[in-house]
Design an enzyme around this catalytic site. Structure first.
Site, PDB file in Angstrom:
ATOM      1  N   ASP A  86      -6.499  -3.617  -6.284  1.00 54.20           N
ATOM      2  CA  ASP A  86      -6.159  -2.337  -5.660  1.00 54.20           C
ATOM      3  C   ASP A  86      -4.686  -1.951  -5.905  1.00 54.20           C
ATOM      4  O   ASP A  86      -4.317  -0.787  -5.928  1.00 54.20           O
ATOM      5  CB  ASP A  86      -6.370  -2.375  -4.143  1.00 54.20           C
ATOM      6  CG  ASP A  86      -7.548  -3.203  -3.693  1.00 54.20           C
ATOM      7  OD1 ASP A  86      -7.930  -4.130  -4.425  1.00 54.20           O
ATOM      8  OD2 ASP A  86      -8.074  -2.954  -2.602  1.00 54.20           O
ATOM      9  N   ASP A 134       0.804  -1.227   0.000  1.00 56.37           N
ATOM     10  CA  ASP A 134       0.000   0.000   0.000  1.00 56.37           C
ATOM     11  C   ASP A 134       0.839   1.280   0.000  1.00 56.37           C
ATOM     12  O   ASP A 134       0.340   2.358   0.329  1.00 56.37           O
ATOM     13  CB  ASP A 134      -0.956   0.014   1.204  1.00 56.37           C
ATOM     14  CG  ASP A 134      -2.089  -0.979   1.034  1.00 56.37           C
ATOM     15  OD1 ASP A 134      -2.621  -1.075  -0.083  1.00 56.37           O
ATOM     16  OD2 ASP A 134      -2.432  -1.667   2.011  1.00 56.37           O
TER      17      ASP A 134
END
Ligand code: GLY
Length: 395
Positions: free
Chosen positions: A175, A115
């Site tokens: 993602d 992330d």
């Protein structure tokens, strides 16, 4: 025939202009600034002196949930403060954005997460774009270096999660496309093409393995690191393995639009156009253009909405409208989303600890963050607002 086509094209253009004018930027920015002041106070209260807690994520059990820098959402609120600075030019927002951004500094070395792009590009990336701060540049380069350690040559993709080794071997979630923006930036900042090549490999492999024939995508694809082959395709946050989780479709649309911006490879533009077609023409897309959390939840229309997915899709569509032949269609749809979010999904000033939007869904299968405010909904809403008015990055 040609005259009729020209007339309907003019009508669409005029409608788009009229809709765009209904989105009143100065008032929305003023409201967002008021809410962000509320949020800054709410964060201080919610921290209860725990300085490791940095960024707001959602509301949990009636309380503001503030997360440490390692949380995947830690970069969004600093990013919102940068957007407020960009909108207003008011140094107050720069000061606030600077101080929250630098609290994420140690994340540049955190190799335990994919992330990195979400955390560091939304915070430091916007900060560097707006200030050219050399320290921010150094942090971005180190962040990309750290993210690159999660790339595996055999699979051709960046590993997403380290947890769940009993469920998957080498999980990659859609993602993850969002993290590639940081890698493209790192090549520009350093002149080292390594990051660019990793990003392209990840985008190409994901394009090959994550998508169905209708251009909807799986949430998770698991790879075999010995052969590079796909082991299985499944969901983690969606309704079912074969369903179309709304935010995942948004990440895919945004990801391939951004990849086209960075590479000018027409394959990515075609992919983004095809993903957009799936989303825009889906029979379960509600009248207000704010999707249910998963396009295939069998409870629709009695299923929660996801304003965060809507905001991501709007932001991506505004950018894609600058590259695609479907320019007017994308603008029209993005304007529709933004009008809905603005008129029907905003918190009253002072409510919800200062979150801007309500009615998002984070993780329905995990029974988490259902019909709640989420910081990334606010971030992409502000970004879309800027893009819709021809301002900001990726406009
Ligand atoms: N990246 C996690 C999510 O979209 O919920």
């Amino acid at each position: 025939m040609r005259t009729r086509w020209i007339l309907s094209f003019i009508v669409v253009v005029l409608t788009n202009i009229a809709d765009a004018q209904k989105i009143k930027l100065p008032q929305i920015v003023k409201d967002a600034a008021l809410q962000s002041n509320v949020m800054l106070e709410s964060i201080t209260t919610a921290r209860e002196g725990n300085t490791a807690l940095i960024s707001p994520r959602t509301i949990e059990n009636g309380k503001l949930k503030v997360v440490p820098s390692k949380d995947w959402t830690s970069g969004f609120f600093p990013g919102e403060l940068w957007y407020l600075y960009a909108f207003t030019g008011d140094k107050k927002w720069k000061t606030k954005a600077d101080s929250l951004t630098t609290l994420l500094q140690k994340e540049q070395f955190n190799s335990g997460t994919h992330d990195m792009g979400f955390k560091m590009y939304c915070s430091y990336g916007n900060g560097y774009r707006l200030t050219q701060n050399a320290q921010y540049k150094a942090v971005l380069i180190q962040s990309a270096k750290t993210l690159a350690t999660r790339f595996n040559k055999k699979t051709g993709v960046i590993r997403s999660w380290d947890f769940g080794t009993d469920v998957w071997q080498y999980p990659v979630i859609i993602d993850n496309m969002m993290n590639l923006e940081l890698l493209f930036a790192a090549t520009r900042l350093t002149g080292d093409s390594l990051y660019y090549h990793i990003a392209v490999s990840h985008a190409n492999t994901t394009l090959k393995n994550h998508f169905r024939k209708d251009y909807s995508c799986y949430h998770v694809v698991d790879y075999d690191t010995a052969t590079g082959n796909v082991i299985k395709k499944m969901t983690h946050q969606g309704f079912a393995d074969e369903s179309a989780w709304a935010r995942g479709q948004g990440w895919a649309l945004y990801g391939y639009t951004m990849c086209y911006r960075e590479t000018r490879d027409k394959t990515y533009l075609q992919q983004a156009d095809s993903i957009a077609a799936f989303i825009l023409h889906h029979p379960n897309m509600p009248e207000d253009a704010v999707p249910y959390w998963d396009f295939n939840d069998t409870a629709i229309p009695n299923a929660p909405k996801d304003a965060s997915a809507a905001a991501v899709i709007a932001s991506a569509l505004y950018e894609l409208s600058g590259y695609s032949k479907q320019r007017q269609l994308y603008k029209k749809f993005a304007n529709k989303i933004m009008l809905s979010l603005t008129n029907n999904y905003r918190s009253a000033i002072g409510d919800n600890f200062g979150f801007i939007l309500i009615h998002s869904t984070g993780n329905k299968p995990g029974n988490n963050e259902i019909d709640m405010p989420l910081s990334y909904a606010d971030y992409y809403y502000l970004e879309a607002l800027g893009r819709g008015k021809g301002r900001g990055k990726g406009k």
